[in-house]
Design an enzyme around this catalytic site. Sequence first.
Site, PDB file in Angstrom:
ATOM      1  CG  ASP A  98      39.461  40.205  38.553  1.00 55.74           C
ATOM      2  OD1 ASP A  98      39.242  39.782  37.409  1.00 55.74           O
ATOM      3  OD2 ASP A  98      40.559  40.689  38.908  1.00 55.74           O
ATOM      4  CG  HIS A 246      37.128  43.712  42.011  1.00 53.82           C
ATOM      5  ND1 HIS A 246      37.879  44.729  41.462  1.00 53.82           N
ATOM      6  CD2 HIS A 246      37.999  42.690  42.271  1.00 53.82           C
ATOM      7  CE1 HIS A 246      39.140  44.359  41.410  1.00 53.82           C
ATOM      8  NE2 HIS A 246      39.246  43.125  41.888  1.00 53.82           N
TER       9      HIS A 246
END
Length: 278
Positions: A98, A246
């Site tokens: 992400d 992430h």
Amino acid sequence: MRLIMSKRKIQKLTTCLAIFITCVFTISVINLNENQTENTVTTNSGNILSDKKIEWGIKRGKNHEQPDLGSENKKIIDKYEGISMGNSEKPYIYLTFDCGYEAGYTEKILEVLKQNEVKATFFITGHYLNSKPDLVKRMIDEGHIIGNHTADHICMPESTNEEIKEDVMELHAALYDKFGYEMKYIRPPKGEYSERTVEYTNTLGYKTVMWSFAYDDWDENKQGREEYGKQKIIENVHNGEVMLLHSTSKDNSNILDYCIKEIKNMGYEFKSLDEFFK
């Protein structure tokens, strides 16, 4: 003293009792319908869908077993042919990132992926595309998949279909205009969704992608825990894993090479979402 009730009194009492029962039943039905209205929505085609906000979560497995994704939650993703976890018999790992913003670590992540010949999926926001188009282009050029994380990282269940369409397709069009790349996978920001939002994004040409592993790598105040990150990632590897990391995590950029090599040594194979095996 005997209590004698006339036939008329008995009939009157029976009538009052029947009225009372009818009123209670009617009120109950009204309350039920009101609750159903709050949590459901009717589509143009007449389908009634749940609009209850769901926050995706998992219960980790042990000894590299697949985690529990929640049968009811997973049922919605599966119903609309989304992706959350692959086949339990295949040692495949699907690596996803992400990318809400760039923190300075993605170049290193891309280099590690290139060296290890691993293709990943990067779910980007509008801010990421606007601020780091060069990195997005590199992702595309090096064979990675770009996914839609919405233009403004909106909460989908709290947005109308029109708002969702505007936010999703704004990013879709911007990426296509810049690089001629057309996205087809979407990850709801913060893992928040409802049956309505999954069904609706399907109509926009998108497949919803959730995950079967994640950890608190997104927290900027929890960096500098590389051994912790390695342990979390390696201990929870499982067949069909959709791994969420992430790109904003410095720890991830430092431990990714080790984790990829270790996972491969354990007998697992990295696959792209385009190769997803259910």
